[in-house]
Write a protein that holds these residues in place. Structure first.
Motif, PDB file in Angstrom:
ATOM      1  N   ALA A 158       0.947  -1.322   0.262  1.00  0.00           N
ATOM      2  CA  ALA A 158       0.248   0.299  -0.146  1.00  0.00           C
ATOM      3  C   ALA A 158       0.886   1.660  -0.045  1.00  0.00           C
ATOM      4  O   ALA A 158       0.486   2.275  -0.436  1.00  0.00           O
ATOM      5  CB  ALA A 158      -0.899   0.589   1.475  1.00  0.00           C
ATOM      6  N   ALA A 159       2.037   0.838   1.191  1.00  0.00           N
ATOM      7  CA  ALA A 159       2.947   2.524   0.300  1.00  0.00           C
ATOM      8  C   ALA A 159       3.974   2.254  -0.556  1.00  0.00           C
ATOM      9  O   ALA A 159       4.119   3.539  -0.371  1.00  0.00           O
ATOM     10  CB  ALA A 159       4.093   2.066   1.742  1.00  0.00           C
ATOM     11  N   GLU A 160       3.754   1.042  -1.965  1.00  0.00           N
ATOM     12  CA  GLU A 160       4.799   1.144  -2.437  1.00  0.00           C
ATOM     13  C   GLU A 160       4.972   2.683  -3.101  1.00  0.00           C
ATOM     14  O   GLU A 160       4.139   3.474  -3.810  1.00  0.00           O
ATOM     15  CB  GLU A 160       4.389   0.155  -3.513  1.00  0.00           C
ATOM     16  CG  GLU A 160       6.058  -0.138  -4.924  1.00  0.00           C
ATOM     17  CD  GLU A 160       5.453  -1.824  -5.284  1.00  0.00           C
ATOM     18  OE1 GLU A 160       5.916  -2.024  -5.947  1.00  0.00           O
ATOM     19  OE2 GLU A 160       4.549  -2.263  -4.885  1.00  0.00           O
ATOM     20  N   GLY A 161       5.991   2.619  -3.942  1.00  0.00           N
ATOM     21  CA  GLY A 161       6.346   4.276  -4.600  1.00  0.00           C
ATOM     22  C   GLY A 161       6.183   5.660  -3.684  1.00  0.00           C
ATOM     23  O   GLY A 161       6.280   6.721  -3.641  1.00  0.00           O
ATOM     24  N   LEU A 162       5.706   5.852  -2.553  1.00  0.00           N
ATOM     25  CA  LEU A 162       5.201   6.418  -1.729  1.00  0.00           C
ATOM     26  C   LEU A 162       6.539   6.535  -0.458  1.00  0.00           C
ATOM     27  O   LEU A 162       8.233   6.293  -0.400  1.00  0.00           O
ATOM     28  CB  LEU A 162       4.588   6.154  -0.862  1.00  0.00           C
ATOM     29  CG  LEU A 162       3.004   6.473  -1.412  1.00  0.00           C
ATOM     30  CD1 LEU A 162       1.727   5.848  -0.486  1.00  0.00           C
ATOM     31  CD2 LEU A 162       2.514   7.480  -2.198  1.00  0.00           C
ATOM     32  N   THR A 163       6.955   8.358  -0.024  1.00  0.00           N
ATOM     33  CA  THR A 163       7.808   7.888   0.609  1.00  0.00           C
ATOM     34  C   THR A 163       8.205   8.599   1.960  1.00  0.00           C
ATOM     35  O   THR A 163       7.175   9.578   2.184  1.00  0.00           O
ATOM     36  CB  THR A 163       8.809   9.294   0.181  1.00  0.00           C
ATOM     37  OG1 THR A 163       9.422   9.306  -1.636  1.00  0.00           O
ATOM     38  CG2 THR A 163       9.868   9.916   0.766  1.00  0.00           C
ATOM     39  N   TRP A 164       8.397   8.323   2.551  1.00  0.00           N
ATOM     40  CA  TRP A 164       8.525   7.667   3.936  1.00  0.00           C
ATOM     41  C   TRP A 164       8.614   9.901   4.471  1.00  0.00           C
ATOM     42  O   TRP A 164      10.111  10.082   4.385  1.00  0.00           O
ATOM     43  CB  TRP A 164       9.572   7.391   4.996  1.00  0.00           C
ATOM     44  CG  TRP A 164       9.074   7.457   7.007  1.00  0.00           C
ATOM     45  CD1 TRP A 164      10.518   8.455   7.038  1.00  0.00           C
ATOM     46  CD2 TRP A 164       8.607   7.245   7.531  1.00  0.00           C
ATOM     47  NE1 TRP A 164      10.728   8.180   8.505  1.00  0.00           N
ATOM     48  CE2 TRP A 164       9.396   7.993   8.675  1.00  0.00           C
ATOM     49  CE3 TRP A 164       6.948   6.936   7.755  1.00  0.00           C
ATOM     50  CZ2 TRP A 164       8.263   7.811   9.622  1.00  0.00           C
ATOM     51  CZ3 TRP A 164       5.840   7.056   8.493  1.00  0.00           C
ATOM     52  CH2 TRP A 164       7.000   7.547  10.484  1.00  0.00           C
ATOM     53  N   ASN A 165       8.050  10.927   4.850  1.00  0.00           N
ATOM     54  CA  ASN A 165       8.378  11.693   5.172  1.00  0.00           C
ATOM     55  C   ASN A 165       8.372  12.091   7.077  1.00  0.00           C
ATOM     56  O   ASN A 165       7.657  13.531   7.602  1.00  0.00           O
ATOM     57  CB  ASN A 165       7.552  13.313   4.712  1.00  0.00           C
ATOM     58  CG  ASN A 165       8.433  12.749   3.404  1.00  0.00           C
ATOM     59  OD1 ASN A 165       9.636  12.927   3.179  1.00  0.00           O
ATOM     60  ND2 ASN A 165       7.210  13.127   2.477  1.00  0.00           N
ATOM     61  N   GLY A 166       7.833  10.940   7.587  1.00  0.00           N
ATOM     62  CA  GLY A 166       7.204  11.412   9.176  1.00  0.00           C
ATOM     63  C   GLY A 166       6.025  10.785   9.200  1.00  0.00           C
ATOM     64  O   GLY A 166       5.273  10.755   8.716  1.00  0.00           O
ATOM     65  N   LEU A 167       5.450  11.125  10.749  1.00  0.00           N
ATOM     66  CA  LEU A 167       4.126  11.241  10.412  1.00  0.00           C
ATOM     67  C   LEU A 167       2.894  12.164  10.158  1.00  0.00           C
ATOM     68  O   LEU A 167       3.369  13.041   9.923  1.00  0.00           O
ATOM     69  CB  LEU A 167       3.544  10.861  12.011  1.00  0.00           C
ATOM     70  CG  LEU A 167       4.567   9.678  12.407  1.00  0.00           C
ATOM     71  CD1 LEU A 167       3.375   9.387  14.266  1.00  0.00           C
ATOM     72  CD2 LEU A 167       3.597   8.563  12.799  1.00  0.00           C
ATOM     73  N   PRO A 168       2.336  11.677   9.181  1.00  0.00           N
ATOM     74  CA  PRO A 168       1.227  12.547   8.283  1.00  0.00           C
ATOM     75  C   PRO A 168       0.468  13.159   9.294  1.00  0.00           C
ATOM     76  O   PRO A 168       0.366  13.133  10.289  1.00  0.00           O
ATOM     77  CB  PRO A 168       0.555  11.737   7.339  1.00  0.00           C
ATOM     78  CG  PRO A 168       0.173  10.387   8.190  1.00  0.00           C
ATOM     79  CD  PRO A 168       1.355   9.927   9.019  1.00  0.00           C
ATOM     80  N   ALA A 169      -0.012  14.303   8.898  1.00  0.00           N
ATOM     81  CA  ALA A 169      -1.055  15.687   9.241  1.00  0.00           C
ATOM     82  C   ALA A 169      -1.826  13.945   9.164  1.00  0.00           C
ATOM     83  O   ALA A 169      -2.595  13.699   8.446  1.00  0.00           O
ATOM     84  CB  ALA A 169      -1.075  16.952   8.409  1.00  0.00           C
ATOM     85  N   GLY A 170      -2.712  14.599  10.365  1.00  0.00           N
ATOM     86  CA  GLY A 170      -3.938  13.767  10.508  1.00  0.00           C
ATOM     87  C   GLY A 170      -3.933  12.820  11.695  1.00  0.00           C
ATOM     88  O   GLY A 170      -4.717  11.445  12.073  1.00  0.00           O
ATOM     89  N   SER A 171      -2.270  12.551  11.813  1.00  0.00           N
ATOM     90  CA  SER A 171      -2.187  11.490  12.710  1.00  0.00           C
ATOM     91  C   SER A 171      -2.870  12.171  13.562  1.00  0.00           C
ATOM     92  O   SER A 171      -2.095  13.286  14.087  1.00  0.00           O
ATOM     93  CB  SER A 171      -0.889  11.369  13.213  1.00  0.00           C
ATOM     94  OG  SER A 171      -0.274  10.617  11.967  1.00  0.00           O
ATOM     95  N   VAL A 172      -3.357  11.609  15.261  1.00  0.00           N
ATOM     96  CA  VAL A 172      -4.462  12.140  16.018  1.00  0.00           C
ATOM     97  C   VAL A 172      -3.366  10.617  17.543  1.00  0.00           C
ATOM     98  O   VAL A 172      -2.985   9.807  16.937  1.00  0.00           O
ATOM     99  CB  VAL A 172      -5.618  12.221  16.848  1.00  0.00           C
ATOM    100  CG1 VAL A 172      -5.761  13.338  15.158  1.00  0.00           C
ATOM    101  CG2 VAL A 172      -6.964  10.737  15.602  1.00  0.00           C
ATOM    102  N   ILE A 173      -3.321  10.876  18.663  1.00  0.00           N
ATOM    103  CA  ILE A 173      -3.494   9.829  19.446  1.00  0.00           C
ATOM    104  C   ILE A 173      -5.082   9.166  19.758  1.00  0.00           C
ATOM    105  O   ILE A 173      -5.832   9.485  20.157  1.00  0.00           O
ATOM    106  CB  ILE A 173      -3.103  10.907  21.117  1.00  0.00           C
ATOM    107  CG1 ILE A 173      -1.841  11.368  21.336  1.00  0.00           C
ATOM    108  CG2 ILE A 173      -3.767   9.935  21.964  1.00  0.00           C
ATOM    109  CD1 ILE A 173      -0.663  10.685  20.626  1.00  0.00           C
ATOM    110  N   GLY A 174      -4.715   8.343  19.071  1.00  0.00           N
ATOM    111  CA  GLY A 174      -6.320   7.148  18.536  1.00  0.00           C
ATOM    112  C   GLY A 174      -7.191   7.133  20.907  1.00  0.00           C
ATOM    113  O   GLY A 174      -8.118   6.820  20.385  1.00  0.00           O
TER     114      GLY A 174
END
Length: 291
Positions: A158-174
């Motif tokens: 699902a992440a193939e071809g994507l670059t890791w730049n840290g946790l994305p905006a929209g990440s929250v303490i669930g």
């Protein structure tokens, strides 16, 4: 009393503050392995963010910290960072693999989760939710949550071809998950008084609770042993977490319920502060986006 018995829909976990033994080491870990960024630093404390605006995690360094054996006291089992989608979790998994850290995992049907420990054995979950309309309940009304193997290959694809730049905006303490010394006592505090509702029972050893029909905002377990003592204040662990409520009215209702149940509540600048029976701190405030 006119107060409602349960928390309103829309309640959210805000941030978590934890104790660490070496701030510089922990900053490097939470930046490079977890993917958070520094928002601001003051002395021996640093605020960390995913989107550059909202604080998700505060690290507080304590001098002469004693490092406890895992699962030995009441306190933090893990705090859980919810990422927005499956590609984001795939990127996270790829970065964790690259870091060489030990990774636990579980497909819980309602979510896919990865588990790690920071250098002080503070537990961290990184997860993504499946769509709510796919969550199933059993005959008793509990959400059906399993611990099956995660489809790691599917996550990475699902992440193939994507670059890791840290946790994305929209990440929250669930959610947050705690060891407690007694489930009945924990239920009296978090359900009967505070107003969460049970969503899943794990035998007689764990209880999952939430507001608004979420699978769980909190997990409570006795896996550190019935009667487990509170974590000492000079050991790594959790100081407090924040709970974002829907309105000033709800804040007043919660304050009234907690006081009537015999718990000590302090109020300052629109924030309620209290501690559970194992000295885990809670700070309750109105969600600024609700006002």
């Amino acid at each position: 009393m006119t107060a409602t018995a349960t928390l309103h829909e829309g309640v959210q976990i805000g941030l978590v503050q934890i104790r660490v033994s070496n701030l510089e080491r922990s900053i490097a870990f939470y930046q490079n392995v977890v993917g958070l960024k520094i928002l601001r630093q003051t002395g021996r404390q640093v605020e960390m963010t995913a989107d550059g605006q909202h604080v998700l995690l505060i690290l507080r360094e304590i001098e002469g910290a004693q490092i406890l054996r895992r699962n030995s006291v009441a306190g933090l089992y893990h705090f859980a960072i919810l990422v927005p989608d499956r590609p984001s979790l795939g990127l996270t998994l790829r970065n964790l693999i690259d870091s060489g850290i030990h990774i636990g995992q579980g497909d819980h049907m309602v979510s896919e989760a990865l588990y790690i420990q920071d250098p002080d054995n503070n537990g961290i979950e990184l997860y993504r939710d499946r769509p709510r309309d796919t969550w199933k309940r059993d005959a008793e009304g509990d959400y059906i949550m399993t611990t099956d193997p995660v489809d790691a290959d599917g996550l990475l694809a699902a992440a193939e071809g994507l670059t890791w730049n840290g946790l994305p905006a929209g990440s929250v303490i669930g959610h947050v998950h705690f060891h407690v010394g007694d489930l009945d006592q924990a239920k009296k505090f978090y359900v009967d008084a505070l107003g969460f509702e049970p969503t899943t029972h794990y035998g007689d050893s764990a209880l999952f609770i939430s507001a608004g029909g979420y699978h769980h905002h909190m997990g409570l377990n006795i896996w550190a042993g019935q009667g487990a003592p509170a974590a000492p204040s000079d050991a790594p662990g959790i100081d407090y977490f924040t709970l974002l409520l829907s309105s000033r009215q709800e804040l007043a209702e919660v304050s009234e319920r907690m006081r009537e149940a015999g718990y000590t509540v302090t109020e300052a600048d629109g924030t309620l502060s209290l501690k559970d029976p194992w000295n885990i701190g809670l700070k309750l405030m109105v969600n600024s986006q609700s006002e």
